[in-house]
Design an enzyme around this catalytic site. Structure first.
Site, short mmCIF file in Angstrom:
data_model
loop_
_atom_site.label_atom_id
_atom_site.label_comp_id
_atom_site.label_asym_id
_atom_site.label_seq_id
_atom_site.Cartn_x
_atom_site.Cartn_y
_atom_site.Cartn_z
N ASP A 115 0.82 -1.21 0.00
CA ASP A 115 0.00 0.00 0.00
C ASP A 115 0.85 1.26 0.00
O ASP A 115 2.07 1.21 0.22
CB ASP A 115 -0.91 0.01 1.23
CG ASP A 115 -1.95 -1.09 1.19
OD1 ASP A 115 -2.33 -1.50 0.08
OD2 ASP A 115 -2.39 -1.53 2.28
N TYR B 83 7.04 -10.15 6.70
CA TYR B 83 6.84 -8.72 6.96
C TYR B 83 7.36 -8.37 8.34
O TYR B 83 7.28 -9.17 9.28
CB TYR B 83 5.36 -8.36 6.91
CG TYR B 83 4.77 -8.24 5.53
CD1 TYR B 83 4.78 -7.01 4.86
CD2 TYR B 83 4.19 -9.33 4.90
CE1 TYR B 83 4.23 -6.90 3.59
CE2 TYR B 83 3.63 -9.22 3.64
CZ TYR B 83 3.66 -8.00 2.99
OH TYR B 83 3.11 -7.87 1.73
#
Length: 261
Positions: free
Chosen positions: A51, A104
């Site tokens: 994003d 992540y």
């Protein structure tokens, strides 16, 4: 020929990684660079979308080229906030989205968190779960079931570091998990509430995502791809990271002198 590249980028000046007309995106800048190198139809694909504001160290892209392309060659046409640093020649049908796992890392800043409770919450993530409460809703009929292989959280001075590895992640999933973990750490919510979020058939609650600037796509792993590191390109990346550390570290120290204690 088809090639896979590992790339890093600083996400704050991109409207996400996926190509969008009239917006500055990671894929858009890579397509511009490939065109400058004479590659008109690269069939560019990425391992996953990030994003707006999210960073990457080990994102993977794949593209076609009639000539062999090395990371330092691609870097010569890329802006300084994107750096390729490893590469591999791959089969023509290789799709970077078909990865074994993705890793992540999210960095939280602050103090006063109950780290023990946060660790208990993080352990609940392991295994297969429906993460519908931790994602923006997919299209009707699309599954939010994912498998988490490892998850860990630790304190490091003024920061809390959360790392998670799974087969795949839904939209905003990691950032929503971080919000829930922080709620537990602040003792605003219980471990039982966190467990309930992992059972959306019985309990539904939309968790808002944590800010994007603390998230980085650390790595994408494959069973059958051996990446070769370009030492010169990797040094370039580390030099760019060092410049940012000096700049933002200096600002952090400068303004922290004036905060109330």
């Amino acid at each position: 020929m088809r090639f896979a590249f590992k790339i890093a980028y600083f996400g704050e000046n991109f409207h996400g990684s996926q190509y969008q007309p009239n917006q500055r995106t990671v894929e858009g800048e890579i397509l511009k660079a490939l065109k400058k190198l004479g590659i008109e139809n690269p069939r560019l694909r990425s391992a996953g979308r990030t994003d707006t504001g999210v960073h990457a160290y080990g994102q993977v892209i794949a593209f076609n080229s009639e000539e062999k392309i090395f990371p330092r060659i691609l870097n010569s046409e890329l802006p300084e906030d994107i750096t390729s640093w490893a590469w591999a020649k791959i089969p023509d049908n290789f799709d970077p989205r078909r990865a074994r796992s993705r890793v992540y890392t999210y960095i939280m800043y602050g103090s006063g968190y109950d780290i023990s409770s946060m660790r208990k919450a993080v352990k609940e993530l392991l295994g297969v779960h429906d993460f519908s409460n931790f994602t923006k809703k997919f299209g009707e009929g699309e599954s939010c079931v994912r498998e988490i292989y490892s998850a860990d959280i630790r304190a490091d001075k003024e920061f809390i570091i959360f790392e998670i590895e799974g087969n795949a992640f839904t939209w905003n999933m990691v950032r929503c998990i971080v919000t829930a973990i922080m709620e537990v750490g602040k003792q605003h919510r219980s471990i039982d509430w966190f467990k309930d979020l992992l059972n959306p058939e019985k309990y539904k609650e939309r968790v808002e995502p944590a800010p994007p600037y603390g998230l980085i796509l650390k790595d994408v792993k494959y069973d059958d791809v051996e990446f070769e590191i370009d030492d010169y390109a990797l040094k370039t990346l580390h030099s760019r990271i060092e410049k940012r550390l000096i700049y933002h570290g200096t600002l952090f120290k400068l303004f922290s002198m004036f905060r109330q204690t």
